[in-house]
Each structure stands twice: as C-alpha cells, then as structure tokens.
Design a protein around this motif. Sequence first.
Motif, short mmCIF file in Angstrom:
data_model
loop_
_atom_site.label_atom_id
_atom_site.label_comp_id
_atom_site.label_asym_id
_atom_site.label_seq_id
_atom_site.Cartn_x
_atom_site.Cartn_y
_atom_site.Cartn_z
N GLU A 112 0.83 -1.21 0.00
CA GLU A 112 0.00 0.00 0.00
C GLU A 112 0.86 1.26 0.00
N GLU A 115 2.39 1.76 -3.49
CA GLU A 115 1.40 2.27 -4.43
C GLU A 115 1.13 3.76 -4.20
N THR A 118 4.33 5.90 -5.16
CA THR A 118 4.68 5.95 -6.57
C THR A 118 3.61 6.61 -7.44
N VAL A 119 2.36 6.61 -6.99
CA VAL A 119 1.32 7.31 -7.74
C VAL A 119 1.62 8.80 -7.77
#
Length: 309
Positions: A112, A115, A118-119
């Motif tokens: 999590e 994610e 890196t978003v």
Amino acid sequence: MMSQINLNLLRSLKVLLEECHVSQAATKLNITQSALSRQLSQLREMFADPLLVRDGNQLVPTPKAVSLLNKLEHWFVELDELMIEAEFEPSAWKGEFVFASSDYVAQYLLPEMVEAITVKAPKVSIKYCLWQPSLLGEMANSEIQLASTMSPEPPKGVSSWQIGEDYPVCVMKQSHPLSEKSILSVEDILSFSHIKVTGGGDKDTYIDQALAELNQVRHIGLKVPFFSAAFRSLSMSDYLMVVPEHIARNMKNHFDVVFKPLPVKTPKHKYWLLWHPKFDNEPSHVWARQLVYDIMNHSEYSIGYDSES
C-alpha cells in the motif's frame, strides 16, 4: 580579507554602487546616513579602493567598483535563490526513500505504501530493509530513513510518532485442542510447542518474561523469520504462537486460526514510526512519513484499523 566582510556590508556596497548617492542608499537600506558613511569607510579600507569618488555634486564609481557591482548583482541573485526554499513537488522527486520494518509490515502494509508513494512520486526509488532493534543506534549513519518498530517507550535518540498499542495474544489453528476454551491457563500454553517469528525484532518477549517470573519456560518448536511461513505452519499443526493482537486479528482473515487472551499479565506493545532528527524538516521526508503514517493508521492490516467502522 573576505572573512572580515559580513553580509550587511556587501548589501550596503551593492546599494551604494547602484544609487551612487549616500542619502538615497541609506533610505533604501533603512539605516542612517552617518551609519552608511561609516560602512563606506570600512569598505574603502577593505577593498583598498575609494569605490566612489566625488565629481561636483555626484559620486562616480571607480573601475573596481563597477567590477564589484557586476559580481555582487550575480552573487545576490544566487543568494536570494538559496534562501528561498522551493516548494516540494512529489512528482519531481528523484531521490531514494529507504524504509525498514518487520516482515509483517513488509508483506501486508508495504504494498500500500509503495502504491501511494509511486502514484504521486513516480520518479522516486524505494528500498526496503528488514528492521532489527540493533539498528536503532545506527540511524545517524544508516541508509534507513524511516522505520516502524515496537518499543515500550519512545525510542531514544530519534524522532518518533506513536502508531498505536495493543496486547499480545495466543494464536492457534481453528481445530486446535485448546480452541474451544475461552480462558487459557499457564499449563495450557506450556503443554504445546510454540512458533517464534525472528524477523523484525521481538514480538513475544513479554510472555517469556512473565513465564520466567513463574519459573516456567515455553518450548519453541519452530523459529522462522517470516509471518506468512509461521501462520501457514500454525494452521497445519498443534503449535501455538504469541503475537500482537492486531496481527492475530488480521491474520484470522487469511488463515483458519483463532486467538485467546494470555493467562499472564503483560505490558502493552507500543508501535512507533521513527527517523533520525536530521530528517525532521527535510521536505521529501516530511511528505513521505506523513503518507506512511496515514497508511499505518488506516489500512485494514494496521494497528489502528477498526474493521467494524
């Protein structure tokens, strides 16, 4: 000579050379004319040059003064840029972020975090390290920038945020001989061998300390560094395992296990995010640790998650 020149003198010199007028320069610098005249005398002595010479009612810069002004204008532009900190933009972050934790956090919370980071920061490099308590004293020179760990008190020598707290419990497979008992006894937990997870620091020390006060020692039948291997082994055997309650509660969603309160009194487990104080005000670290903190408080696998809310 340069060691004798302070920033105020250089700024006064720049304004004097721009205005070529002592009173106007003094007004612009918000100091008295006499104070600026004294500074001009200091500057003339330091640079061994009159800098400004009178021609009728005007002050004319010397060649050296013209050369100094060109350099000062460039230098003060760079200085102003240095003093104005650019706003941190995650999308432009190209650094490396190094995070350390237990195997449990790595398996169930790290994805999590990766994610989410890196978003918003696709150019950053993320590195994971398995945390061990011995690393605490090495944070100043370690590559680790942020770590999650357990400690009864705020870890010394580092900055930290408390994530949460809970108590240890005893976990077993659903069909275990003790699974129907609502209350376990000390004899119960000593009657079966235990699994100990070795990766990421101690999570069952409190039970061993409590048993030692009763002159008792549990038998460790299996030591493994990974929670996934531990729970798979637990669900296929009559082993017992002592883990923090939030881990037992979350693993119950993935394995056919149940957990019970311990028959001995233990202190609370307390969980922390920690980092070296050198990162307190570093913009990328401030952004990343707040993101990690939020995930570790609200993920379904975290200590702070309430599955009924």
